[in-house]
Motif scaffolding. Structure first.
Motif, PDB file in Angstrom:
ATOM      1  N   ASP A  50     -10.754  24.363   6.498  1.00  0.00           N
ATOM      2  CA  ASP A  50     -10.803  25.486   7.444  1.00  0.00           C
ATOM      3  C   ASP A  50      -9.413  26.114   7.486  1.00  0.00           C
ATOM      4  N   THR A  51      -9.321  27.362   7.047  1.00  0.00           N
ATOM      5  CA  THR A  51      -8.020  28.032   7.014  1.00  0.00           C
ATOM      6  C   THR A  51      -8.083  29.342   7.779  1.00  0.00           C
ATOM      7  N   GLY A  52      -6.952  29.756   8.306  1.00  0.00           N
ATOM      8  CA  GLY A  52      -6.874  31.034   9.002  1.00  0.00           C
ATOM      9  C   GLY A  52      -7.097  30.898  10.489  1.00  0.00           C
ATOM     10  N   ALA A 111      -8.580  30.946  14.191  1.00  0.00           N
ATOM     11  CA  ALA A 111      -9.922  30.639  14.678  1.00  0.00           C
ATOM     12  C   ALA A 111     -10.652  31.865  15.195  1.00  0.00           C
ATOM     13  N   ALA A 170     -14.935  35.298  10.195  1.00  0.00           N
ATOM     14  CA  ALA A 170     -15.159  34.069   9.424  1.00  0.00           C
ATOM     15  C   ALA A 170     -15.897  34.355   8.117  1.00  0.00           C
ATOM     16  N   ARG A 221     -10.695  34.033   8.530  1.00  0.00           N
ATOM     17  CA  ARG A 221     -10.874  32.586   8.621  1.00  0.00           C
ATOM     18  C   ARG A 221     -11.775  32.169   7.467  1.00  0.00           C
TER      19      ARG A 221
END
Length: 282
Positions: free
Chosen positions: A18-20, A22, A26, A53
């Motif tokens: 999970d990157t970026g 929140a 997405a 994200r």
């Protein structure tokens, strides 16, 4: 960046990256064949990630996700939905690279009320393409054909490559155009390329080979879903000089999917199109 394990039914686990931020829009990333969640590092190698994200899931048998021989598109959709609910992501977009594009289409079809956009990059269209093997590189075409006609023999043959990620990387790079090979020589890109393949094969030669054959069979056989009219924006990117999956596959997808838009990138191959498509569209 966070990497964690998500339990699923039957005692298996998914490995998720999970990157970026929140609170950013997405995107769920569907990796290629072979591939892993770390393929995202290639897509973002020359791009900023603060505005989105990106959530990438290792499919079973790749990276840290438990092998599942009976894995089907419905299982992939269920995995994406489970992770989205755990992360409290109600709406998302899908980015599918190469063979992962077919998994993105399957997920978008099943969860279309939750999907904002779909982006397919270098995606094969084997069951809807008149001459799929003619419009692919030698390594790609032979692997597709063997997965459908002699899967056990292919698993044995592939294990030679999947037992050593460096050999696998060399085989893939040797199948690219001269221009794309040169493009991947940049240290940051080559490192991301190698990290992805190390992760893709980390569970061992036979599990990796078996997972590759399983996914190719799903990708190359008649699709058990219809993407004729998803009702969401679908962008298709394909390199005009893709030596692994030729442009004709992108053209076939565009003709097949109502309302889809094809961007053919001049002077681009397979992996570099992923980087450029991400930069242009996300």
């Amino acid at each position: 960046m966070q990497i964690y394990r998500t339990p699923r039914q039957g005692g298996r686990f998914l490995s998720v990256m999970d990157t970026g931020p929140a609170d950013a829009p997405a995107w769920f990333y569907c990796h290629g064949i072979p591939g892993s969640k770390k393929e995202v590092l290639m897509a973002t190698a020359r791009n900023k990630t603060e505005s989105v994200r990106l959530v990438a899931i290792d499919r079973p048998g790749y990276g840290g996700s438990t092998q599942m021989k009976s894995y089907r598109f419905a299982d992939h959709t269920d995995d994406v939905q489970t992770v989205a609910e755990q992360l409290q992501i109600n709406k998302f977009s899908l980015l599918g690279f190469s063979g992962g594009g077919v998994f993105a289409m399957a997920t978008a079809t099943a969860l279309k009320e939750r999907v904002n956009r779909v982006m397919l990059v270098g995606t094969p269209a084997v069951p809807i393409q008149n001459s799929p093997y003619k419009h692919a590189g030698k390594l790609t075409a032979e692997t597709w054909h063997a997965a459908l006609t002699a899967p056990q023999d292919l698993i044995t043959q592939l294990a030679y490559l999947t037992g050593d990620s460096a050999l696998l990387a060399t085989a893939l790079i040797d199948s690219l155009s001269d221009q794309e090979r040169q493009f991947l020589q940049a240290s940051q890109l080559r490192k991301a390329f190698q990290q992805n393949l190390v992760a893709a094969t980390q569970q061992g030669a036979l599990i990796a080979a078996d997972s590759i054959v399983r996914d190719i069979q799903l990708m190359a056989r008649e699709w058990p879903f219809s993407v004729g009219d998803l009702g969401v924006p679908i962008e298709i990117f394909h390199g005009e000089h893709d030596a692994l999956v030729h442009l004709e596959h992108g053209q076939a997808l565009t003709s097949f999917i109502s309302g889809s838009v094809l961007t053919a990138l001049p002077y681009s191959g397979h992996y570099d199109t992923l980087i450029k498509a991400y930069q242009r569209s996300i």
